[in-house]
Design an enzyme around this catalytic site. Sequence first.
Site, mmCIF file in Angstrom:
data_model
loop_
_atom_site.group_PDB
_atom_site.id
_atom_site.type_symbol
_atom_site.label_atom_id
_atom_site.label_comp_id
_atom_site.label_asym_id
_atom_site.label_seq_id
_atom_site.Cartn_x
_atom_site.Cartn_y
_atom_site.Cartn_z
ATOM 1 N N ARG A 122 -6.897 62.091 15.440
ATOM 2 C CA ARG A 122 -7.354 60.872 16.090
ATOM 3 C C ARG A 122 -7.488 61.105 17.592
ATOM 4 O O ARG A 122 -6.632 61.727 18.217
ATOM 5 C CB ARG A 122 -6.375 59.721 15.816
ATOM 6 N N HIS A 139 -17.135 64.217 15.855
ATOM 7 C CA HIS A 139 -16.351 63.515 14.831
ATOM 8 C C HIS A 139 -17.010 63.660 13.457
ATOM 9 O O HIS A 139 -17.150 62.694 12.718
ATOM 10 C CB HIS A 139 -16.183 62.033 15.180
#
Length: 319
Positions: A234, A282
């Site tokens: 994250r 991502h």
Amino acid sequence: MPVKSPVLVDLKFTPEAIAAALKTAFTDRGSINLADPANKGADLSQVDYALLWKPDADLFQRAPNLKVIFSGGAGVDSMLNIEGLPDIPIVRFVDRSLTVRMTEWVVLQCLMHLRDVFGHFRHQRKRVWGHLSAPEAREVTVGVMGLGILGLDAATKLKVMGFDVIGWSRQKKHIDGMETFDAGELDAFLARTDILVGLLPLTPETTGFYNSALFSRLRRGGALGKPVFINAGRGKSQVQADIVSAIETGVLGGASLDVFDVEPLPMDAPLWGMENVVITPHDAAVSEEYSLMRHIEEQIARFERGEPLQYLVDRSRGY
């Protein structure tokens, strides 16, 4: 036979991909895709199930009678912070494809840093025929932080490649063939680690976790010379200014980052121009829409047969 409730879908993914996957999903009950303008004012009061990723802020007011929430991704941190989140089961997305793709990315990054691919790229651009020495994988210790499904698979494949692999999790885990550390043994874990792989979920404890203080405790003078930081967990778990500073001052020898505090990564972010840094958008492990729909269908079937749901989120832990 009673009419089955359609599945409410609010996924902030590529709309075309979601629409295509829904054509063959939930054929026994149908779906309400909030990305479709036709469903803007749809009555959601009788919907039992919702498949969500970064849902609209008023969703739980519009759908007050949900029985189960299904996350569109492996992480649920964004969902747990939504105001009005009902006290019902939340199911994470766990899928073979997503796990394998994450492991591919992690192994690729470890090998790139092991074999100094960046140095070869620099030579290539300058047309230099220059040999670079590299250690064997067995001389390098990879410390994997986060020993869930993703972390365990990555650790297993890294061991196949020959790396010395150790693992860390908040609570002690006993894993055959791998030395593991818990929260009270963080310093010992970091002191052994040449390549730090971050696969931790985002919780209050892991927010800003990867920072200057942590980087300074990684092993110095190992086979790579300087430690390397790899993060596909994250973005809010890392302090990006500290990564930049650690690389500029030589505390870190490089980094590979798939997640960021702000996404897309701003054009003026210093990380873009740094040598020995890999930036990916991502996409280390993207949820595959058809697999996601099959996963939800299976979990709904289990729920309606009275069987336990799988991959339930523990709200007290945040994942």
